[in-house]
Enzyme design. Structure first.
Site, PDB file in Angstrom:
ATOM      1  N   CYS A  29      -6.548  -0.008 -10.028  1.00 11.00           N
ATOM      2  CA  CYS A  29      -5.278   0.277  -9.259  1.00 11.00           C
ATOM      3  C   CYS A  29      -4.158  -0.445  -9.843  1.00 11.00           C
ATOM      4  O   CYS A  29      -3.098  -0.322  -9.821  1.00 11.00           O
ATOM      5  CB  CYS A  29      -5.645   0.121  -7.868  1.00 11.00           C
ATOM      6  SG  CYS A  29      -6.584   1.488  -7.298  1.00 11.00           S
TER       7      CYS A  29
ATOM      8  N   CYS B 136     -10.195  -2.516  -2.297  1.00  9.07           N
ATOM      9  CA  CYS B 136      -8.724  -2.558  -2.899  1.00  9.07           C
ATOM     10  C   CYS B 136      -7.668  -2.440  -1.784  1.00  9.07           C
ATOM     11  O   CYS B 136      -7.980  -1.843  -0.849  1.00  9.07           O
ATOM     12  CB  CYS B 136      -8.863  -1.609  -3.875  1.00  9.07           C
ATOM     13  SG  CYS B 136      -7.343  -1.210  -4.735  1.00  9.07           S
TER      14      CYS B 136
ATOM     15  N   CYS C 201      -7.403  -3.589  -7.027  1.00 10.98           N
ATOM     16  CA  CYS C 201      -8.484  -3.626  -7.782  1.00 10.98           C
ATOM     17  C   CYS C 201      -8.159  -3.321  -9.346  1.00 10.98           C
ATOM     18  O   CYS C 201      -6.900  -2.950  -9.654  1.00 10.98           O
ATOM     19  CB  CYS C 201      -9.561  -2.491  -7.651  1.00 10.98           C
ATOM     20  SG  CYS C 201      -9.253  -0.853  -8.013  1.00 10.98           S
TER      21      CYS C 201
ATOM     22  N   HIS D  21       0.741  -1.058   0.217  1.00  7.96           N
ATOM     23  CA  HIS D  21      -0.034  -0.099  -0.053  1.00  7.96           C
ATOM     24  C   HIS D  21       0.824   1.318  -0.064  1.00  7.96           C
ATOM     25  O   HIS D  21       0.706   2.118  -0.650  1.00  7.96           O
ATOM     26  CB  HIS D  21      -0.835  -0.061   1.315  1.00  7.96           C
ATOM     27  CG  HIS D  21      -1.738   1.279   1.442  1.00  7.96           C
ATOM     28  ND1 HIS D  21      -3.186   1.173   1.086  1.00  7.96           N
ATOM     29  CD2 HIS D  21      -1.448   2.625   1.858  1.00  7.96           C
ATOM     30  CE1 HIS D  21      -3.539   2.588   1.474  1.00  7.96           C
ATOM     31  NE2 HIS D  21      -2.566   3.284   1.863  1.00  7.96           N
ATOM     32  N   GLU D  22       1.819   1.444   0.957  1.00 13.24           N
ATOM     33  CA  GLU D  22       2.643   2.659   1.015  1.00 13.24           C
ATOM     34  C   GLU D  22       3.664   2.816  -0.107  1.00 13.24           C
ATOM     35  O   GLU D  22       3.905   3.737  -0.533  1.00 13.24           O
ATOM     36  CB  GLU D  22       3.379   2.606   2.267  1.00 13.24           C
ATOM     37  CG  GLU D  22       2.766   2.341   3.568  1.00 13.24           C
ATOM     38  CD  GLU D  22       1.574   3.622   3.833  1.00 13.24           C
ATOM     39  OE1 GLU D  22       1.940   4.549   3.062  1.00 13.24           O
ATOM     40  OE2 GLU D  22       0.665   3.609   4.411  1.00 13.24           O
TER      41      GLU D  22
ATOM     42  N   HIS E  13       1.654   4.337  -2.871  1.00 14.14           N
ATOM     43  CA  HIS E  13       1.899   5.841  -2.799  1.00 14.14           C
ATOM     44  C   HIS E  13       3.019   6.306  -3.219  1.00 14.14           C
ATOM     45  O   HIS E  13       2.922   7.508  -3.796  1.00 14.14           O
ATOM     46  CB  HIS E  13       1.582   6.131  -1.253  1.00 14.14           C
ATOM     47  CG  HIS E  13       0.115   6.119  -0.598  1.00 14.14           C
ATOM     48  ND1 HIS E  13      -0.834   6.304  -1.280  1.00 14.14           N
ATOM     49  CD2 HIS E  13      -0.291   5.846   0.811  1.00 14.14           C
ATOM     50  CE1 HIS E  13      -2.121   6.127  -0.542  1.00 14.14           C
ATOM     51  NE2 HIS E  13      -1.783   5.861   0.586  1.00 14.14           N
TER      52      HIS E  13
ATOM     53  N   HIS F  41      -5.517   6.857  -3.076  1.00 15.54           N
ATOM     54  CA  HIS F  41      -6.236   5.884  -2.015  1.00 15.54           C
ATOM     55  C   HIS F  41      -7.495   5.702  -3.089  1.00 15.54           C
ATOM     56  O   HIS F  41      -8.053   6.438  -3.784  1.00 15.54           O
ATOM     57  CB  HIS F  41      -7.001   6.718  -0.840  1.00 15.54           C
ATOM     58  CG  HIS F  41      -6.003   6.451   0.133  1.00 15.54           C
ATOM     59  ND1 HIS F  41      -5.881   7.385   1.421  1.00 15.54           N
ATOM     60  CD2 HIS F  41      -5.131   5.405   0.469  1.00 15.54           C
ATOM     61  CE1 HIS F  41      -4.994   6.971   2.013  1.00 15.54           C
ATOM     62  NE2 HIS F  41      -4.387   5.938   1.729  1.00 15.54           N
ATOM     63  N   CYS F  42      -7.884   4.417  -3.140  1.00 13.39           N
ATOM     64  CA  CYS F  42      -8.898   3.786  -4.005  1.00 13.39           C
ATOM     65  C   CYS F  42     -10.282   4.248  -3.297  1.00 13.39           C
ATOM     66  O   CYS F  42     -10.443   3.719  -1.948  1.00 13.39           O
ATOM     67  CB  CYS F  42      -8.598   2.425  -4.308  1.00 13.39           C
ATOM     68  SG  CYS F  42     -10.130   1.724  -5.353  1.00 13.39           S
TER      69      CYS F  42
HETATM   70 ZN    ZN Z   1      -2.691   5.181   2.293  1.00 16.70          ZN
HETATM   71 ZN    ZN Z   2      -8.445   0.320  -6.184  1.00 20.84          ZN
END
Ligand code: ZN
Ligand code: ZN
Length: 302
Positions: A259, A237, A256, A221-222, A225, A231-232
């Site tokens: 993304c 996701c 997803c 996740h990071e 970024h 952010h989704c």
């Molecule tokens: Zn985040």
């Molecule tokens: Zn997404």
């Protein structure tokens, strides 16, 4: 970075380079973008629309508009280039056998998600950590490291020229400065450096699968970024924002369609074989829901 450090990195990177890590050279062509869009539309129906937030959830507190694949491409995000081809993982402190095993799995997983060489740097010894950048937390009585010192004093000055991003992982607790009790992690997107702590992610032995999943989820996740992915808000996701551990644990490991297409494009990935590899990895480590989703994606893209 001293000479010895450079040599060690050279050795670690050298073997993989011989195995043929691609160099990302040409920008993705119109035909390749069209192919990514086609594949994105094939797998879109496999994803669940993001539900209304519960009280205390991220989207209850933050108004965000999301980001389409097209908006992402137009934003000219940080991504691998001919010169910047690797993600570096920098352990801070020695850890122990169980935690280091998880760090090894993280490296394997990130290699599949981003299709890039993930270089594990030698652990940065806490003996070299200045006294002024650590404290004992008044509530937990545990040692904490100053996250801003890791970003600005450890990672930034030692960032290799071929790094798309340098991510520090530590099993020590972190705090970001005056007025804070603790922080899970911190990143400087402009400098392409970030640090995350596993200190509050549970017990790596008693709840091994949960601990592993948390480490993997936060790291990708990071890193998303760091690659300019917002952010989704459209689907369930991996890039959903999370306000607390319960919400974070509900967040999929899987990106997803919208993304994932951003990663395919940024890292020039091959979506079908990648989904198959990720499904096998998730199955092996008992991440059942994520394994099933990657399996569905791989089958749809065949
Ligand atoms: Zn985040
Ligand atoms: Zn997404």
């Amino acid at each position: 970075m001293n000479r010895r450090h450079v040599l060690e990195l050279g050795l670690l990177g050298g073997t993989s380079a011989l195995l043929g890590w691609k160099l990302l050279a040409a920008p993705v062509t119109h035909a390749e973008v069209a192919a990514y869009i086609r594949q994105m539309e094939i797998i879109r129906p496999l994803f669940t629309a993001k539900g209304a937030p519960q009280p205390g959830d991220w989207l209850a507190a933050h108004k965000e508009s999301g980001q389409t694949f097209a908006q992402y491409r137009a934003s000219d995000p940080n991504r691998p280039t001919k010169e910047r081809t690797k993600i570096y993982l920098q352990p801070i402190g020695e850890g122990n056998e169980e935690r280091n095993r998880v760090t090894g799995l993280l490296r394997e997983f990130m290699q599949m998600i981003f299709g890039l060489e993930i270089v594990m740097m030698p652990a940065f010894s806490l003996e070299k950590f200045p006294a002024a950048a650590q404290r004992v937390n008044g509530f937990t009585h545990q040692r904490q490291l100053l996250s801003t010192h890791i970003l600005n004093g450890v990672l930034k000055p030692n960032r290799p020229a071929d790094a798309v991003a340098v991510l520090a992982i530590t099993h020590e607790d972190l705090w970001p400065g005056d007025g804070w009790n603790f922080v899970f992690g911190q990143a400087s997107l402009g400098d392409r450096v970030g640090v995350w702590s596993t200190a509050r992610m549970g017990d790596p032995v008693k709840e091994a699968t949960l601990f592993l999943r948390r480490v993997l989820q936060v790291a990708v996740h990071e890193t998303g970024h760091m690659f300019g992915i917002k952010h989704c808000t459209a689907y369930e996701c991996c890039m959903n924002g999370a306000n607390h551990q319960g919400e974070s644990d509900r967040t999929p490991l899987v990106f997803c369609a919208e993304c994932d297409a951003k990663l395919w494009w940024a890292c020039q990935l091959k979506p079908a074989p990648r989904a198959k590899d990720l499904a096998a990895f998730a199955e092996k480590h008992e991440l059942k829901a994520d394994a099933a989703q990657w399996r569905h994606i791989a089958e749809a893209l065949q």
